[in-house]
Motif scaffolding. Structure first.
Motif, PDB file in Angstrom:
ATOM      1  N   UNK A 109       0.854  -1.191   0.000  1.00 17.25           N
ATOM      2  CA  UNK A 109       0.000   0.000   0.000  1.00 17.25           C
ATOM      3  C   UNK A 109       0.890   1.241   0.000  1.00 17.25           C
ATOM      4  N   UNK A 110       0.450   2.297  -0.687  1.00 20.26           N
ATOM      5  CA  UNK A 110       1.217   3.540  -0.731  1.00 20.26           C
ATOM      6  C   UNK A 110       0.537   4.603   0.132  1.00 20.26           C
ATOM      7  N   UNK A 111       1.314   5.612   0.527  1.00 21.80           N
ATOM      8  CA  UNK A 111       0.782   6.694   1.353  1.00 21.80           C
ATOM      9  C   UNK A 111       1.194   8.029   0.751  1.00 21.80           C
ATOM     10  N   UNK A 112       0.428   9.081   1.094  1.00 18.55           N
ATOM     11  CA  UNK A 112       0.731  10.421   0.593  1.00 18.55           C
ATOM     12  C   UNK A 112       1.733  11.163   1.468  1.00 18.55           C
ATOM     13  N   UNK A 113       1.860  10.742   2.732  1.00 18.20           N
ATOM     14  CA  UNK A 113       2.819  11.357   3.634  1.00 18.20           C
ATOM     15  C   UNK A 113       3.203  10.366   4.725  1.00 18.20           C
ATOM     16  N   UNK A 114       4.365  10.599   5.343  1.00 21.52           N
ATOM     17  CA  UNK A 114       4.807   9.738   6.440  1.00 21.52           C
ATOM     18  C   UNK A 114       5.272  10.611   7.595  1.00 21.52           C
ATOM     19  N   UNK A 115       5.219  10.034   8.783  1.00 27.94           N
ATOM     20  CA  UNK A 115       5.743  10.686   9.972  1.00 27.94           C
ATOM     21  C   UNK A 115       7.135  10.137  10.241  1.00 27.94           C
ATOM     22  N   UNK A 116       8.102  11.030  10.422  1.00 32.01           N
ATOM     23  CA  UNK A 116       9.447  10.594  10.787  1.00 32.01           C
ATOM     24  C   UNK A 116       9.902  11.372  12.022  1.00 32.01           C
ATOM     25  N   UNK A 117      10.944  10.878  12.662  1.00 33.29           N
ATOM     26  CA  UNK A 117      11.458  11.511  13.870  1.00 33.29           C
ATOM     27  C   UNK A 117      12.764  12.227  13.570  1.00 33.29           C
ATOM     28  N   UNK A 118      12.823  13.515  13.921  1.00 33.95           N
ATOM     29  CA  UNK A 118      14.043  14.297  13.751  1.00 33.95           C
ATOM     30  C   UNK A 118      15.060  13.926  14.829  1.00 33.95           C
ATOM     31  N   UNK A 119      16.312  14.313  14.658  1.00 29.11           N
ATOM     32  CA  UNK A 119      17.330  13.990  15.668  1.00 29.11           C
ATOM     33  C   UNK A 119      16.993  14.490  17.071  1.00 29.11           C
ATOM     34  N   UNK A 120      16.200  15.570  17.187  1.00 30.00           N
ATOM     35  CA  UNK A 120      15.837  16.079  18.516  1.00 30.00           C
ATOM     36  C   UNK A 120      14.644  15.355  19.118  1.00 30.00           C
ATOM     37  N   UNK A 121      14.124  14.328  18.426  1.00 36.51           N
ATOM     38  CA  UNK A 121      12.997  13.551  18.941  1.00 36.51           C
ATOM     39  C   UNK A 121      11.643  14.021  18.472  1.00 36.51           C
ATOM     40  N   UNK A 122      11.585  15.119  17.735  1.00 36.14           N
ATOM     41  CA  UNK A 122      10.301  15.647  17.253  1.00 36.14           C
ATOM     42  C   UNK A 122       9.811  14.865  16.043  1.00 36.14           C
TER      43      UNK A 122
END
Length: 607
Positions: A277-290
């Motif tokens: 399945x494909x998605x239009x956006x993803x959530x990732x974590x920045x180096x500061x944890x955000x």
């Protein structure tokens, strides 16, 4: 105009973000107890109902609301939802970071449900960490059972407890820095009840203390918010969302590094490979944890691999990669464990030492590698049943590619650094912060004016977050406003400190900027000045360095390699370097004392 609802850690973070615009905005709290340092916020205090909030929005021309209030301020969240819908004003919800629900905890939807559970399980000694305003909600329990309440030691809290008739002998007061284990051990409750307050509410510390002491932990879930609110999870996400909703608020827009784009593409590709399945956006974590959301431009799924593409958004930064495709192709590999990074089209190969990367490997820097690995392992844990091998024994091959990267790289310093055939995948924060020289220097001046207004006699100037972290340990008693980033504008920053009459200036500097400053460059931007190996050679020769060391200097590609070539025990070289830096800056601070601290990669400070 922006209206922030604060009174929380998240509210202070929102103030920090909006102050970067150097434009007025409103900051609202129920009481006037919380003090905030701000150059631009206009304070509003007092409780608001729907009509009052609508009136404020009309009177002050509010176009955007930031809800950074406590997650359990249910009445306020409801008021914001109703008023914003009536006024058609978008709402950004500054969310806290919440740990995943631990099945070893008792999760409850309400205080009534909590009381029922306590009574059904014969719990007769309870410690409540839910705040003074929940004394009334737990009254049915504490009227007939032993119950301790921890509250803040202030008049309004005392008034609430007295009004409800809660027995004073069962009140304990919260003190900053209290050790939860000590508190729990002293009271010996059968159970502790707290709220799902997130990281900034000390949730993890309470849970860990209860777990170590074998005490049952009850958690009241946070109430749901309006699904029309736009969630963000930190400062970068807040600023980016404000830029999208109010394009005229910030002078310049932020962007994302190639490392962030590669991470998002990798997560999207691996998810697609495992789920089809494909998605239009993803959530990732920045180096500061955000956590931030990154849009996915395209995803292609093959039988054995998947490729996802992110379009690089550099904001208003004049980056040669802006608008270019950053692609990640992911393939599972049962012949090895862990993550392997491979070179794709347009990504350079490392040919010289000094970058901290394997020679012959792809030019993907350490931070982007960590970011990608973190997202990969999250996905693998979540979809273990879809892997060809049990557990996390399946390896993942990641190939990052940048179409036209070879041509783009000719406009960068990569060839000089020994990176051939393409660009580097870089980024230490994950975020690109653009600036014009004038805007950046004006920002430095404003920050120094705040420090002066607070009575600071010393300011500590740093090139960025890395050097600041180390130097803060040297000056632990200085307020946060005394620490100011100079970026590359060393000369301008010291002049401002002199103009404002500071008695003392400390400069934290990494060796890359130090060698440029020592040679006389007060603006150390790489587009204006590059490391001069002949200057370093002459300085090392003057310091009596060995022939081997002098020979190795001729082969360096980055100044930080000097830490490996010249041991810190050779104090003379670094003393000469610092003296040269001081000579360059001396005339800029004629009436003050300048201290320069040279910081190595591990945080060791030489002065």
């Amino acid at each position: 105009m922006i209206l922030i609802f604060g009174g929380t850690t998240e509210g202070r973070h929102a103030v920090h973000v909006c102050d970067e615009a150097h434009k007025p905005y409103y900051y609202s709290t129920k009481g006037d107890g919380q003090h905030i340092e701000s150059m631009s916020a206009i304070r509003l205090t007092g409780a608001l109902d729907k009509n009052a909030l609508i009136g404020i929005c009309k009177e002050y021309g509010i176009r955007l609301i930031v809800d950074a209030a406590h997650p359990f301020a249910e009445a306020l969240h409801q008021t914001i939802a109703e008023a914003s819908e009536y006024m058609q004003i978008p709402v950004i919800c500054y969310e806290r970071n919440y740990p995943e629900h631990d099945n070893n905890l008792i999760w409850l939807d309400s205080y009534e449900q909590a009381i029922d559970y306590l009574e059904e399980n014969n719990i007769n000694n309870l410690l409540a960490l839910t705040g003074v305003n929940t004394i009334s909600k737990l009254k049915r329990y504490w009227l007939s059972h032993k119950c301790w309440f921890r509250i803040l030691d202030r008049d309004e809290s005392h008034a609430v407890a007295n009004k409800e008739g809660f027995p004073a002998e069962y009140i304990i007061y919260y003190n900053q820095g209290d050790d939860e284990i000590s508190v729990f051990s002293k009271l010996k409750p059968q159970a502790v009840i707290t709220k799902e307050s997130g990281d900034s509410g000390g949730f993890n510390e309470k849970v860990e203390a209860a777990r170590k002491l074998g005490i049952l932990m009850l958690v009241v879930k946070r109430p749901p918010l309006s699904d029309k609110f736009i969630p963000v999870y930190g400062r970068h996400g807040l600023r980016k969302t404000i830029e999208e909703l109010l394009p005229d608020f910030f002078e310049l827009k932020t962007g994302y590094t190639t490392g962030t784009c590669a991470t998002a593409a990798t997560k999207a590709a691996l998810s697609a490979l495992l789920t089809h399945e494909t998605v239009d956006e993803v959530s990732i974590t920045l180096p500061n944890g955000e956590q931030i959301m990154i849009p996915i431009n395209n995803t292609c799924i093959d039988q054995s691999e998947a490729t996802a593409t992110v379009i690089k958004d550099s904001g208003d930064d004049p980056d040669v990669t802006n608008g270019k495709k950053i692609c990640s192709t992911v393939r599972l590999n049962t012949e090895h464990k862990g993550v392997r990074f491979l070179q794709g089209e347009g990504v350079g190969i490392v040919t010289l030492p000094g970058l901290g990367l394997e020679i012959g490997g792809p030019a993907i820097n350490a931070t982007p590698r960590k970011m990608m690995k973190r997202e990969v392992f999250k996905i693998l844990r979540h979809y273990q049943d879809k892997l060809p091998l049990s557990g996390l024994k399946t390896g993942v091959d990641i190939t990052i590619s940048v179409p036209n990267g070879r041509e783009i790289a000719q406009k960068t310093f990569n060839p000089k650094l020994g990176i051939e055939g393409g660009i580097s995948i870089i980024g230490t924060s994950g975020i690109v912060k653009p600036f014009s020289a004038e805007a950046f220097v004006n920002s430095i001046r404003r920050e120094m004016q705040v420090a002066k207004a607070l009575g600071c006699e010393r300011v500590v100037i740093n090139s960025g977050a890395k050097s600041e972290k180390y130097v803060k340990a040297v000056y632990p008693t200085l307020p946060p406003q005394a620490f100011i980033h100079y970026g590359n504008f060393i000369g301008e920053t010291i002049k401002i400190a002199s103009d404002l009459g500071f008695d003392a200036v400390t400069m934290g500097i990494m060796i890359g900027k130090a060698v440029k400053l020592a040679e006389g460059s007060l603006d150390t931007h790489s587009k204006k000045v590059v490391m001069n190996k002949e200057f370093i050679f002459e300085l090392a020769n003057k310091a009596g360095c060995s022939e081997t060391t002098l020979s190795e200097i001729q082969n360096i590609t980055m100044a930080r390699q000097l830490w490996n070539i010249i041991p810190t025990k050779n104090q003379l070289f670094f003393k000469l370097l610092l003296n040269k830096c001081k000579e360059t800056c001396a005339s800029l601070l004629p009436d003050g004392k300048l201290t320069i601290l040279l910081i190595d990669e591990e945080g060791l400070i030489l002065s």
